[in-house]
Enzyme design. Structure first.
Site, PDB file in Angstrom:
ATOM      1  CE  LYS A 283      76.878 -44.415  72.495  1.00 42.16           C
ATOM      2  NZ  LYS A 283      75.469 -44.191  72.903  1.00 42.16           N
TER       3      LYS A 283
ATOM      4  CG  ASP B  69      75.005 -47.373  77.468  1.00 43.15           C
ATOM      5  OD1 ASP B  69      75.284 -47.102  78.656  1.00 43.15           O
ATOM      6  OD2 ASP B  69      74.204 -46.709  76.774  1.00 43.15           O
TER       7      ASP B  69
ATOM      8  CE  LYS C 230      71.483 -48.258  78.111  1.00 45.93           C
ATOM      9  NZ  LYS C 230      70.493 -47.268  77.666  1.00 45.93           N
TER      10      LYS C 230
ATOM     11  CG  ASP D 134      71.556 -44.933  79.865  1.00 45.67           C
ATOM     12  OD1 ASP D 134      72.495 -45.377  79.172  1.00 45.67           O
ATOM     13  OD2 ASP D 134      70.397 -45.379  79.807  1.00 45.67           O
TER      14      ASP D 134
ATOM     15  NE  ARG E 260      73.354 -37.077  75.316  1.00 44.40           N
ATOM     16  CZ  ARG E 260      72.037 -36.920  75.350  1.00 44.40           C
ATOM     17  NH1 ARG E 260      71.520 -35.748  75.664  1.00 44.40           N
ATOM     18  NH2 ARG E 260      71.230 -37.927  75.083  1.00 44.40           N
TER      19      ARG E 260
HETATM   20  N1  BES Z   1      72.980 -46.289  73.808  1.00 38.14           N
HETATM   21  C1  BES Z   1      71.821 -45.614  74.260  1.00 38.14           C
HETATM   22  C2  BES Z   1      70.791 -45.372  73.165  1.00 38.14           C
HETATM   23  C3  BES Z   1      70.177 -46.589  72.533  1.00 38.14           C
HETATM   24  C4  BES Z   1      68.957 -47.053  72.955  1.00 38.14           C
HETATM   25  C5  BES Z   1      70.797 -47.222  71.481  1.00 38.14           C
HETATM   26  C6  BES Z   1      68.379 -48.148  72.357  1.00 38.14           C
HETATM   27  C7  BES Z   1      70.219 -48.327  70.877  1.00 38.14           C
HETATM   28  C8  BES Z   1      69.013 -48.790  71.309  1.00 38.14           C
HETATM   29  C9  BES Z   1      72.217 -44.267  74.850  1.00 38.14           C
HETATM   30  O1  BES Z   1      73.455 -44.230  75.454  1.00 38.14           O
HETATM   31  C10 BES Z   1      71.220 -43.951  75.914  1.00 38.14           C
HETATM   32  O2  BES Z   1      71.176 -44.662  76.864  1.00 38.14           O
HETATM   33  N2  BES Z   1      70.447 -42.889  75.704  1.00 38.14           N
HETATM   34  C11 BES Z   1      69.459 -42.495  76.640  1.00 38.14           C
HETATM   35  C12 BES Z   1      69.554 -41.013  76.803  1.00 38.14           C
HETATM   36  C13 BES Z   1      68.740 -40.475  77.957  1.00 38.14           C
HETATM   37  C14 BES Z   1      69.327 -40.940  79.263  1.00 38.14           C
HETATM   38  C15 BES Z   1      68.743 -38.980  77.868  1.00 38.14           C
HETATM   39  C16 BES Z   1      68.112 -42.915  76.082  1.00 38.14           C
HETATM   40  O3  BES Z   1      67.923 -42.890  74.866  1.00 38.14           O
HETATM   41  O4  BES Z   1      67.258 -43.307  76.871  1.00 38.14           O
HETATM   42 ZN    ZN Z   2      74.857 -45.533  74.768  1.00 41.51          ZN
HETATM   43 MN    MN Z   3      73.412 -44.847  77.453  1.00 40.11          MN
END
Ligand code: BES
Ligand code: ZN
Ligand code: MN
Length: 501
Positions: A267, A272, A279, A349, A353
């Site tokens: 990935k 992001d 966020k 967010d 995936r």
């Molecule tokens: N890149 C983030 C996950 C992440 C969080 C990586 C903290 C490193 C440190 C990912 O894209 C994300 O935002 N995931 C969300 C998924 C949710 C919206 C289902 C998450 O983990 O909150």
């Molecule tokens: Zn991410």
């Molecule tokens: Mn994300």
């Protein structure tokens, strides 16, 4: 790249000047060459050890300036604890601990890689050298002012010599380990770089530099991906001014050129923001590291090519930027992915995936690899579950899972297996499409993995959720880099142990 000391292998007979590093166990017993070198100083080391309460414990390091009787600037004594308990990873950490203790301004340093019980293996000596190289790494390219009171250990040694009994064997081992070290440093650089510098096209350009090492590179741009139908990956990038890329790296090192390859997929979200499902501001800057999976794949390919690994390995990275914009994808959008399956976007967010599902399906269909391993900073939930020590491992194949777990134990880049099950899979069924891109609050790392599993068919597959281990790393013996280059050693070991036979 930050300052990197020159590390060379010599034999135990090479005359020493500048700084001498000797290894001691917890009986304060040292090797034969060390004994000979310290002879003119009498019982100096023992006396200092007593005063300093130094007991030769593992990774405890003593530094004596201007040691009397010796023509040295510094004598550094590094503890190994119980020699019999030292494993490959411990020699690596020892090297890091030594590097951390080398005084600023040191010009030349020689490490006598021997112990009281005898010789060190070429591999163990190379691990010491690798630990020193990694510890010396600093990401300070953007600091224009050097602090005077900066008392951090500086990798100022012009040359570091690792003196071993069998220099010929150690030189060979070091050549390979040095290549792995360069791969780790590359991965660290990519993760540490700010997102205004490292955007998808720039990432692709840096990956393309692996051509010099004999890695075949293909870069797919947006029109090419559009043609292939990679609409999930493209949706994530569509709100960004910076175009998305997919990079395919191929290292064909197997004896049989036509041998079926393995594939490693990463990935690469260069930044992001969360997109329209934006966020919160706190720590959003950390999301420059949301490409740590892709960085690991790139670093790994560098490592494999520089040590000429006897394996056929394909590295694929999906590189995008997730931004809010008038043209962003939205919650509610339905995307037709490369595989043909449709996805209802619930949260923009949950973009990783979407990038991976197209990269995985494409890799699987085009290369029909023996196995696929993907790495992704996929979910915050894995940090809740495992913290920053273990990466989450999800797999449809017990043997693959066991082997990755084993490689983790050897390298210290640990993985912990998490479950996959129909119960979790159901959580991502959608009312309007084949699936949705989030499964609710519970089991967030598992539903993310279930999503990926829908794109890999029956191919043996493992997914490593590295949100905890791949970025914002804590300090360790082998460095304080924010981007630790996590996974390069793990996968290098996995390939060396199970794919090069
Ligand atoms: N890149 C983030 C996950 C992440 C969080 C990586 C903290 C490193 C440190 C990912 O894209 C994300 O935002 N995931 C969300 C998924 C949710 C919206 C289902 C998450 O983990 O909150
Ligand atoms: Zn991410
Ligand atoms: Mn994300």
């Amino acid at each position: 790249m930050a300052i990197s000391p020159k590390i060379v292998i010599t034999d135990l007979k090479t005359p020493v000047n500048g700084t001498l590093v000797v290894l001691t166990d917890e009986d304060l017993a040292i090797g034969a060459a060390a004994k000979a070198a310290l002879k003119p100083s009498g019982d100096l080391f023992q006396r200092v050890a007593k005063i300093e309460h130094f007991k030769g414990k593992r990774n405890k390091v003593l530094d004596l300036a201007a040691p009397s009787g010796l023509k040295l600037e510094h004598l550094v004594v590094a503890g190994i604890g119980k020699a019999k308990e030292m494993k490959a990873e411990d020699w690596l950490k020892l090297g890091g601990s030594i590097m951390g203790k080398l005084p600023a301004g040191v010009r030349n340093a020689t490490v006598l890689a021997e112990i009281a019980a005898g010789k060190l293996s070429a591999e163990d000596a190379a691990q010491i050298a690798l630990g020193m190289k990694l510890r010396a790494y600093k990401f300070d390219r953007y600091k224009t002012k050097k602090k005077d009171d900066d008392d951090e250990p500086k990798p100022a040694a012009a040359e570091i010599r690792i003196a071993v009994a069998d220099a010929t064997a150690a030189k060979k081992a070091w050549a390979a380990a040095d290549g792995v070290g360069d791969g780790i440093v590359l991965a660290r650089e990519l993760v540490n770089e700010p997102p205004n510098v490292l955007f998808p096209a720039e990432f692709a350009r840096r990956a393309s530099e692996l051509k010099k090492l004999g890695v075949q590179i293909e870069v797919l741009d947006e029109p090419m991906m559009k043609k292939l139908g990679m609409n999930a990956l493209l949706a994530v990038g569509q709100g960004s001014e910076r175009d998305s890329r997919l990079v395919i790296m191929r290292w064909n090192g197997a004896k049989k050129k036509a041998e079926t390859p393995i594939a490693i997929v990463g990935k690469g979200v260069c930044f992001d923001t969360g997109g329209i499902s934006i966020k919160p501001a706190a720590s959003m800057e950390d999301m420059k590291g949301d490409m740590a999976g892709a960085a690991c794949v790139t670093g790994l390919m560098h490592a494999l090519a520089s040590r000429k690994a006897r394996a056929n390995v394909i590295g694929v990275i999906g590189i995008v930027e997730n931004m809010p914009d008038g043209n962003s994808y939205r919650p509610g959008d339905i995307l037709k992915s490369y595989s043909g399956q449709t996805i209802e976007v619930i949260n923009t967010d949950a973009e990783g995936r979407l990038v991976l599902c197209d990269a995985l399906a494409y890799t699987n269909q085009r290369f029909k690899p023996k196995l696929i391993i993907d790495l992704a900073t996929l979910t915050g939930a894995i940090l809740i579950a495992l913290g920053q020590e273990y990466a989450g491992l999800f797999s449809n194949d017990d043997k693959l899972a066991e082997r990755l777990t084993e490689a983790g134990k050897v390298t210290g880049e640990l993985v912990w297996r998490m479950p996959l099950a129909p119960y979790y899979d159901k959580m991502i069924d959608s009312k309007f499409a084949d699936m949705k891109n989030t499964g609710g609050r519970f089991g967030g790392s598992i539903t993310a993995a279930q999503f990926l599993q829908r794109y890999i068919g029956k191919t043996p597959w493992a997914h490593l959720d590295i949100a905890g281990t791949g970025m914002a790393a804590h300090n360790t013996e082998i460095g304080d880099s924010w981007g630790p280059g996590w996974g390069v050693r793990l996968l290098n070991e996995f390939i060396a142990a199970y794919c090069e036979k």
